[in-house]
Each structure stands twice: as C-alpha cells, then as structure tokens.
Design an enzyme around this catalytic site. Structure first.
Site, PDB file in Angstrom:
ATOM      1  N   ALA A 143       6.561  13.172   1.648  1.00 48.20           N
ATOM      2  CA  ALA A 143       7.206  13.063  -0.547  1.00 48.20           C
ATOM      3  C   ALA A 143       8.532  11.500   0.050  1.00 48.20           C
ATOM      4  O   ALA A 143       8.172  10.474  -1.506  1.00 48.20           O
ATOM      5  CB  ALA A 143       8.225  13.563  -1.628  1.00 48.20           C
ATOM      6  N   ALA A 144       8.523  11.134   0.651  1.00 49.37           N
ATOM      7  CA  ALA A 144       9.635   9.999   1.064  1.00 49.37           C
ATOM      8  C   ALA A 144       8.746   9.221   0.373  1.00 49.37           C
ATOM      9  O   ALA A 144       7.775   9.011   0.584  1.00 49.37           O
ATOM     10  CB  ALA A 144      10.179   9.783   1.722  1.00 49.37           C
TER      11      ALA A 144
ATOM     12  N   CYS B 297      -2.939   5.031   2.072  1.00 44.30           N
ATOM     13  CA  CYS B 297      -2.305   3.357   1.531  1.00 44.30           C
ATOM     14  C   CYS B 297      -2.888   2.108   2.479  1.00 44.30           C
ATOM     15  O   CYS B 297      -2.738   1.280   2.872  1.00 44.30           O
ATOM     16  CB  CYS B 297      -0.986   2.502   1.280  1.00 44.30           C
TER      17      CYS B 297
END
Length: 472
Positions: A248-249, A381
């Site tokens: 989640a960071a 990404c």
C-alpha cells in the site's frame, strides 16, 4: 518534442527491453519497422515528463467543481507570489470519464537561457523538478564555489550518478532543467554534519512549467498519475466492504479506495517497511479518512496457517483467514520501468528479473485471501511482458477460479502481444503505453484538428498495466 536524450540503461537491460518489443507475436502483427519505432519512442518518452499533471480530488469532502475553483485560486496566488515575471496561462480541466480527476497542462519545453552559476542535482531530484517540484537541499550534489542565498542559478541533472558530492563544478553527462533562486548558501548545504533540510533552490524558470503542489490544499488534492487513479475505479469498491491493499505505501491508492467507499467499510493497508506505514497513516489523516487500518507486514505471509484461528482475531490485524476480503488490490512491487520522467536507470538485468517470482508469491496470497465472487486487481508501473501479460497468462493457468473481467473506465490501450493471450483476453487488459502516440504526427486527429487534451492525458502517461479478475 524530444529535447532530452533517451533514457540511459545498462546494455543488457536495453537488449532485454528491445527483445520484448520485437517479440514474434508483435512482429507478425505490426512489422519490424513499427515495432522498432515503438521501442525507440519508448526510450525517448521515458526521459520526458507527461504532457499533463494529474490531480486526484477529494470528492468525498467537496464537489469536483468546488475543489477546482479552490485550486485555481491557490495556484493564482502562487503565480502572483512567484519570482518569475512571465504571465503563464492556467488551465484546470476535468476528465470526461473519471469523476475525481483534475488535469493541468504542462508548459514546455520552454526557451530558458542558461546562467554562469550552476547547481547539479541527482537524477531522482531532477525527475521531480521536471514534474513541478522545487529543488530540495538533500538532492543537491554540487554548486558554484561562492553560491549565496538569493543567487540566480542554473540547475542540471547528473544522468549517470558520477558527480562527487560537494563538487564546485561538473562537466559529465548532464541535462539542463531550468533556472532558480538559491535559498541557501553553499556552506549551509555541504558544511553541516547533519543533512540539510528544506528547499535549496526555488525554481522560477523551469524548462517544463508545472505548478508546485507543496502545501496546496493538502486535504482536497492529491498528486497521482492518471493510471493510478484508474486502478481505484477499476477495483470498484463499495460502501461497507472489506478491502485489502497488499502493497500500500505510500497510501495513495488505499486512500482513494476509502474515498470511493465514502469512508464506510474497512480498508486494510499492508506494507513491509515500517516507516512507510507512518506515511500511509499520515496521508489517511490528511485526507480525513478513518476506515484505513495500516499494518507493517509482509503480504506474502498474510494468510493465516492456523485453522483454529478465531475469526474475531482478524479484526486485530494480519495474518488473516482465507477468504476474508471482498476485494483485493495487488499493486505489485515491480521494476518500475514505466516511470516518467526517468533519464537514467542503473539497475542490472538480474535486479529487474527478480520481481516476477515475488509477484507470484503475492498473487498466491491474494487469491487465498479473496472471497468467492470477489474482485482482484493486479497492477504494475512497468512495461515488461514478464511482469504484466505473462503474469496474467500464468495466473489464469494456475488459478482456474480466476476469470478476466472488463474494466471501467478503460481509457488506456489493450494488452501487449507476446504472452500467448487471445485477442479477447488482451482487450480485457489495460496497458498505458505512452510510446504508441508520443511525439508522432498524430498530435492531430483524423479531422486535422488538435487532439483533445483529455485524450492526450489518457495516452501521454507513465507506463502502467492493469488486470481485473473475478474469483468464481
């Protein structure tokens, strides 16, 4: 228009990426010339910033139009207080398909004259400057011998990491980023034993003009790349659900999920690095979100192996019982080769190829933690097949309970050929591929008129990948 050199990669990494873009399936579909052209455009566009800055609006706190109006007021004040005398137009656009996104066109590259006094920054700091940031003191590697606070300086980025900290000049491989005003003396940056803090150079004539969002409406706006915002909508969270964000960071996606749920339900946010958990909690607090529970935990071990575990223990944190979550987001650790702007990447091929095994470990945990009838979204990404389409192919074969689902919104391209997926499966995937349209004569559409800015926003993004599964 390209003004920077192609992204600098190790030769073996360059060859690895080239082989991906020249795979047999893609060559058969588009031909060698187009495949080679796409690869070359990718290398160039990765070193340049996207054409628009994307801001996610906190529409759980105020309407999009209200936030747009407040943001315009704040940025006007920023312009009036700035040191630049240029009269820059300020556009804040809404996105026709994504209801919580504001878009600000980036102005550049602009004609900026280089000065005699110079400052050199690291590549990571340089990338932030190209997205509208000022130069923070820890990012400064070299400066002129007699630089004083208030001096006008030209800022350069060290592409290969070869500049020695504290140097007075550097003539290695570097690129010009624009001009700014020094906020510290040289002695304050390199003299103290403790690392300096705060803004070291305030950019007033950047090569790419984009507003600085430092301290601007922190509870109403959140800087986030467009594909990262799309992920939250594709997951489709609903009020009252229990949702897991496995990696989640720094918390942008977890906060978006909570906002889309109207802060009703539970968002469990995991990350294995403790200081990143503080960042998640800070972001949740800043955005007035209370349903996020953040834990420092390795998500590969997030499934409880104790069959006698009391279900009530689940509310206290990981590990969790199987089938504990309505939806799971696996925004996986990845090689990050889609990030923009990135002028240099020093990773070895071994480092880049280390991610798929970890991603598969996380996938195993995600499927076990997801309820039947639940939704799993996998995203990265990066631009490699091994971390994207090949992982989808592997998942469909490994987990017969998973089925690909349509994505809404679907504003990116379809999946990339090369992993043996069918045309129907590729259409269900969403790959943001800036090389498909970047710096092409297609800046105009088929009617000869300029491409609408929201279409540019959908195409001129970071490289990103999204797959959505239903667990039957």
């Amino acid at each position: 228009m390209p003004i920077f050199p192609r992204i600098s990669l190790r030769p073996e990494v360059n060859d690895y990426l080239k082989n991906i873009f020249l795979n047999k399936e893609l060559l058969a579909a588009v031909g060698l010339q187009e495949a080679e052209s796409r690869f070359q455009r990718l290398l160039v566009c990765l070193s340049h910033p996207p054409a628009l800055t994307c801001v996610r609006a906190s529409t759980h706190l105020a309407s999009l139009e209200e936030i747009r109006h407040k943001l315009e007021e704040e940025l006007r004040k920023q312009q009036m207080c700035g040191s630049s005398t240029e009269d820059l137009s300020l556009q804040i656009l809404t996105h026709p398909c994504i209801p919580d996104v504001l878009l600000l066109p980036v102005i550049g590259p602009r004609a900026v004259e280089q000065l005699r006094s110079e400052v050199v920054v690291g590549a990571q700091c340089g990338s932030a400057v190209l997205r509208g940031a000022h130069v923070f003191a820890p990012g400064i590697i070299a400066s002129a011998k007699y630089m004083k606070s208030g001096d006008m300086v030209s800022v350069f980025s060290d592409l290969e990491g070869k500049c020695t900290r504290g140097a007075r000049c550097f003539q290695g491989k570097r690129v010009f980023l624009g001009n700014g005003v020094a906020q510290m003396d040289r002695s304050s940056i390199f003299g103290p034993k403790e690392p300096p803090k705060g803004v070291g150079v305030r950019m007033v004539e950047p090569l790419y003009q984009s507003p600085s969002f430092d301290g601007v409406l922190p509870h109403l706006t959140f800087l986030q790349n467009l594909p990262s915002v799309v992920v939250g909508h594709v997951l489709g969270p609903r009020p009252g659900e229990r949702i897991l964000d496995m990696c989640a960071a720094p918390g942008g996606k977890a906060c978006h999920i909570a906002a889309l749920m109207g802060d009703q339900g539970e968002v469990v946010a995991l990350d294995r690095i403790r200081n990143k958990i503080d960042r998640i909690r800070h972001n949740a607090q800043m955005l007035h979100l209370h349903c996020i529970k953040a834990y420092c935990f390795n998500s590969t071990r997030a499934v409880s192996s104790d069959p006698a575990q009391d279900p009530a223990h689940d509310t206290e944190g990981p590990p969790f019982l199987p089938e504990s979550f309505d939806r799971v987001l696996l925004d996986a650790p990845c090689s990050g080769l889609g990030q923009r702007p990135s002028m240099a990447n020093t990773w070895t091929l071994k480092e880049i190829c280390s991610y798929p095994p970890l991603q598969r470990q996380l996938f195993h945990a995600a499927v076990r933690l997801l309820k039947r009838g639940g939704v799993l979204v996998y995203s990265t990404c990066t631009v490699t097949l091994a971390e994207n389409e090949e992982q989808v192919s592997w998942a469909l074969e490994t987990f017969p309970c998973l089925a690909l689902q349509p994505q809404e919104p679907h504003v990116g391209a379809e999946g990339m050929l090369g992993a043996g997926l069918s045309p129907e499966q590729l259409r269900l995937l969403q790959r943001f591929s800036p090389e498909l349209s970047w710096d092409r004569p297609g800046a105009e559409n088929s009617t000869g008129s300029p491409t609408p800015l929201h279409c540019t926003a959908n195409r001129d993004t970071i490289g990103f990948f999204i797959a959505k599964f239903l667990k039957n």
